[in-house]
Design a protein around this motif. Structure first.
Motif, mmCIF file in Angstrom:
data_model
loop_
_atom_site.group_PDB
_atom_site.id
_atom_site.type_symbol
_atom_site.label_atom_id
_atom_site.label_comp_id
_atom_site.label_asym_id
_atom_site.label_seq_id
_atom_site.Cartn_x
_atom_site.Cartn_y
_atom_site.Cartn_z
ATOM 1 N N ILE A 56 -1.192 -7.636 -0.546
ATOM 2 C CA ILE A 56 -0.627 -6.306 -0.327
ATOM 3 C C ILE A 56 -1.777 -5.335 -0.122
ATOM 4 O O ILE A 56 -2.680 -5.235 -0.953
ATOM 5 C CB ILE A 56 0.238 -5.879 -1.528
ATOM 6 C CG1 ILE A 56 1.435 -6.818 -1.670
ATOM 7 C CG2 ILE A 56 0.689 -4.441 -1.379
ATOM 8 C CD1 ILE A 56 2.259 -6.578 -2.904
ATOM 9 N N TYR A 57 -1.765 -4.658 0.997
ATOM 10 C CA TYR A 57 -2.786 -3.659 1.299
ATOM 11 C C TYR A 57 -2.369 -2.345 0.671
ATOM 12 O O TYR A 57 -1.307 -1.824 0.961
ATOM 13 C CB TYR A 57 -2.949 -3.518 2.811
ATOM 14 C CG TYR A 57 -3.943 -2.472 3.214
ATOM 15 C CD1 TYR A 57 -3.533 -1.311 3.843
ATOM 16 C CD2 TYR A 57 -5.289 -2.630 2.966
ATOM 17 C CE1 TYR A 57 -4.430 -0.335 4.211
ATOM 18 C CE2 TYR A 57 -6.203 -1.668 3.325
ATOM 19 C CZ TYR A 57 -5.771 -0.527 3.955
ATOM 20 O OH TYR A 57 -6.675 0.439 4.315
ATOM 21 N N ASN A 58 -3.183 -1.824 -0.225
ATOM 22 C CA ASN A 58 -2.856 -0.580 -0.919
ATOM 23 C C ASN A 58 -4.048 0.367 -0.820
ATOM 24 O O ASN A 58 -4.893 0.400 -1.709
ATOM 25 C CB ASN A 58 -2.494 -0.865 -2.375
ATOM 26 C CG ASN A 58 -1.890 0.342 -3.045
ATOM 27 O OD1 ASN A 58 -1.803 1.411 -2.462
ATOM 28 N ND2 ASN A 58 -1.482 0.188 -4.280
ATOM 29 N N PRO A 59 -4.128 1.157 0.270
ATOM 30 C CA PRO A 59 -5.279 2.034 0.463
ATOM 31 C C PRO A 59 -5.291 3.253 -0.447
ATOM 32 O O PRO A 59 -6.238 4.002 -0.453
ATOM 33 C CB PRO A 59 -5.139 2.451 1.929
ATOM 34 C CG PRO A 59 -3.666 2.440 2.174
ATOM 35 C CD PRO A 59 -3.153 1.281 1.338
ATOM 36 N N GLN A 82 3.445 -0.344 -5.268
ATOM 37 C CA GLN A 82 3.137 -1.329 -4.239
ATOM 38 C C GLN A 82 4.395 -1.986 -3.682
ATOM 39 O O GLN A 82 4.389 -2.469 -2.562
ATOM 40 C CB GLN A 82 2.190 -2.389 -4.791
ATOM 41 C CG GLN A 82 0.831 -1.824 -5.090
ATOM 42 C CD GLN A 82 -0.153 -2.896 -5.514
ATOM 43 O OE1 GLN A 82 0.118 -4.080 -5.424
ATOM 44 N NE2 GLN A 82 -1.309 -2.468 -5.974
ATOM 45 N N ASP A 83 5.478 -2.032 -4.455
ATOM 46 C CA ASP A 83 6.729 -2.615 -3.990
ATOM 47 C C ASP A 83 7.337 -1.690 -2.934
ATOM 48 O O ASP A 83 7.534 -0.501 -3.194
ATOM 49 C CB ASP A 83 7.684 -2.771 -5.179
ATOM 50 C CG ASP A 83 8.985 -3.425 -4.795
ATOM 51 O OD1 ASP A 83 9.686 -2.882 -3.913
ATOM 52 O OD2 ASP A 83 9.315 -4.464 -5.380
ATOM 53 N N ARG A 138 11.906 4.653 -2.548
ATOM 54 C CA ARG A 138 12.636 5.548 -3.465
ATOM 55 C C ARG A 138 11.730 6.667 -3.967
ATOM 56 O O ARG A 138 12.151 7.824 -4.075
ATOM 57 C CB ARG A 138 13.209 4.742 -4.634
ATOM 58 C CG ARG A 138 14.378 3.866 -4.240
ATOM 59 C CD ARG A 138 15.116 3.293 -5.448
ATOM 60 N NE ARG A 138 14.264 2.543 -6.368
ATOM 61 C CZ ARG A 138 14.010 1.237 -6.264
ATOM 62 N NH1 ARG A 138 14.529 0.542 -5.278
ATOM 63 N NH2 ARG A 138 13.237 0.641 -7.147
ATOM 64 N N TRP A 139 10.477 6.334 -4.266
ATOM 65 C CA TRP A 139 9.520 7.328 -4.747
ATOM 66 C C TRP A 139 9.290 8.413 -3.686
ATOM 67 O O TRP A 139 9.321 9.609 -3.982
ATOM 68 C CB TRP A 139 8.214 6.628 -5.117
ATOM 69 C CG TRP A 139 7.145 7.526 -5.655
ATOM 70 C CD1 TRP A 139 7.044 8.012 -6.918
ATOM 71 C CD2 TRP A 139 6.029 8.049 -4.930
ATOM 72 N NE1 TRP A 139 5.926 8.804 -7.035
ATOM 73 C CE2 TRP A 139 5.285 8.844 -5.826
ATOM 74 C CE3 TRP A 139 5.590 7.925 -3.619
ATOM 75 C CZ2 TRP A 139 4.135 9.502 -5.448
ATOM 76 C CZ3 TRP A 139 4.433 8.582 -3.247
ATOM 77 C CH2 TRP A 139 3.716 9.362 -4.158
ATOM 78 N N LEU A 140 9.091 7.971 -2.423
ATOM 79 C CA LEU A 140 8.875 8.939 -1.347
ATOM 80 C C LEU A 140 10.110 9.798 -1.105
ATOM 81 O O LEU A 140 10.002 10.998 -0.856
ATOM 82 C CB LEU A 140 8.462 8.218 -0.056
ATOM 83 C CG LEU A 140 7.047 7.665 -0.043
ATOM 84 C CD1 LEU A 140 6.816 6.826 1.213
ATOM 85 C CD2 LEU A 140 6.021 8.774 -0.124
#
Length: 66
Positions: free
Chosen positions: A6-9, A16-17, A23-25
């Motif tokens: 998983i790319y998490n910049p 990450q899910d 939902r967060w956005l």
């Protein structure tokens, strides 16, 4: 075959899910939409400047599209 990493910049502070992130956005966008505070004067003037001149507006949009 191992799963793709998983790319998490964002430095790991955002979810990450993909479902949790969506939902967060959505919650963040709803929080912003719920606030109807006016812009600070200088920001409103800048907005008026950009939107009031077709050439500046086109260039401004082009800048973000790039």
């Amino acid at each position: 075959m191992s799963p793709a990493p998983i790319y998490n910049p964002q430095g790991g502070w955002m979810p990450q899910d993909p479902d949790v992130l969506g939902r967060w956005l959505s919650k963040k966008a709803n929080d912003v939409d719920a606030k109807s505070e006016p812009y600070v004067e200088v920001i409103q003037q800048f907005k008026n400047f950009i939107e009031g001149d077709p050439t500046i507006f086109a260039l401004f949009r082009q800048m973000f599209n790039q």
